[in-house]
Design an enzyme around this catalytic site. Structure first.
Site, short mmCIF file in Angstrom:
data_model
loop_
_atom_site.label_atom_id
_atom_site.label_comp_id
_atom_site.label_asym_id
_atom_site.label_seq_id
_atom_site.Cartn_x
_atom_site.Cartn_y
_atom_site.Cartn_z
N HIS A 163 4.35 19.35 24.21
CA HIS A 163 4.81 19.38 25.61
C HIS A 163 3.65 19.64 26.58
O HIS A 163 3.83 20.30 27.60
CB HIS A 163 5.89 20.46 25.77
CG HIS A 163 6.89 20.17 26.84
ND1 HIS A 163 6.56 20.16 28.19
CD2 HIS A 163 8.20 19.87 26.79
CE1 HIS A 163 7.64 19.89 28.91
NE2 HIS A 163 8.66 19.70 28.09
N GLU A 288 5.91 12.90 26.07
CA GLU A 288 6.35 13.53 24.83
C GLU A 288 6.89 12.47 23.86
O GLU A 288 7.98 11.96 24.03
CB GLU A 288 7.44 14.55 25.14
CG GLU A 288 7.06 15.55 26.24
CD GLU A 288 8.28 16.14 26.90
OE1 GLU A 288 9.24 16.52 26.18
OE2 GLU A 288 8.31 16.22 28.15
#
Length: 326
Positions: A163, A288
């Site tokens: 992340h 992501e």
């Protein structure tokens, strides 16, 4: 105990700083077009600062990243309940007890790489199987590579992601407006009011989220927090490119996963980061790589949603690469 490690590079990537807490990427120092070294990821100065990390800066999220409908999933006819933390749904497994809040063991380290290990017993975290998970970070020339593996003695689910938020002008430089973005995607997942995919895909051509060719993200752009279906499918290949004219740095993302969540940081809270820098909305872009949101459920009835199921005795391996060019 949390430790901080520095990996050395010998190409455009000069170094990466990581911590075993949450297997987090703290710094990524890359040379720009003028030879200046810039730290391209948002984060904090100390490993202990990542305990309070509402934006998930730099961490590995899991065992299931993104959203799961009704905070539960069916595996082999058994229902497993998850933390209800976004309406009636689940986001990122657990805000307080997910992998991003765990101290990983340091299994192996070289000058340019580190392998973190996280072991968990059957149902200790609500997921089946005695599992051994590895996260490997390595600098290979101009490439920063993440390798995820898991071994389990029972069928389980695993859909991790990193992340990190990137700002190619440097983490201290403010908004990412002016960055050029391209996605190697044909569509994005349609979602309901709870941000759960409906199982259908929307063609990105002509939409507000048409990044099929290079597009400048600026103040007039629609905020993006969508999951895109990559044209390459689940074979290893290109996912995204981001370029900054100011720094001259281009970042290319490649992966063997079928989807990518592009999040332009609209809801990054006002928070103090490295060197006392204040971060806020749109200060970084997260890309992501992952299986589609709620794929653990949607994939039961929909073959276009690859289920992130790992069978007992079978090893799972996934690779995501970030390449930096000037």
């Amino acid at each position: 105990m949390s430790e901080t490690l520095v990996l050395k590079g010998n190409g455009n990537i000069k170094s990466a700083t990581v911590t075993n807490f949450g297997a987090s990427l703290m710094k990524l120092e890359v040379q720009d077009k003028d030879g200046k070294v810039r730290d391209l990821v948002l984060g904090f100065d100390e490993a202990s600062d990542y305990v309070n990390n509402p934006a998930f800066f730099g961490v590995v999220v899991g065992p299931i990243a993104n959203r799961t409908a009704n905070a539960k999933f069916d595996l082999n006819g058994e229902i497993y309940d998850m933390e209800v933390n976004e309406g009636v749904n689940n986001l990122h497994t657990s805000f307080d007890a997910g992998m991003h809040k765990k101290d990983f063991d340091i299994e192996e380290q070289t000058e340019s790489s580190v392998t973190f290990r996280y072991q968990v017993k059957d149902m200790e975290d609500g997921f089946p199987g005695n599992r051994k998970m590895h996260i490997k970070y390595e600098i290979d020339g101009d490439t920063f590579r993440l390798t995820y593996t898991i071994d389990t003695d029972k069928d389980t689910v695993y859909n991790p992601t990193n992340h990190s938020y990137f700002n190619l002008n440097g983490n201290e430089s403010g908004k990412i407006f002016g960055h050029e973005v391209k996605l190697y995607a044909d569509s994005y997942t349609a979602i309901d009011d709870g941000l759960i995919p409906t199982g259908e895909f929307v063609d990105i051509k002509g939409s507000d989220y048409d990044y099929s060719s290079c597009k400048v993200f600026d103040a007039s752009s629609a905020p993006v927090d969508h999951n895109f279906r990559l044209s390459k499918g689940d074979k290893f290949g290109p996912c995204a490119e981001v370029y900054s004219k100011e720094s001259g740095i281009k970042m290319s993302v490649s992966s063997d996963l079928p989807g990518i969540q592009m999040y332009t940081g609209e809801n990054i809270p006002d928070i103090k980061g490295k060197n006392g820098i204040s971060y806020s909305s749109f200060c970084g872009i997260a890309l992501e790589t992952q299986c589609f949101p709620n794929s653990v459920n949607e994939g039961i009835k929909n073959d276009t949603f690859k289920r992130p199921v790992v069978k007992a005795g079978e090893s799972f391996k996934s690779v995501t690469e970030y390449k930096f060019e000037v």
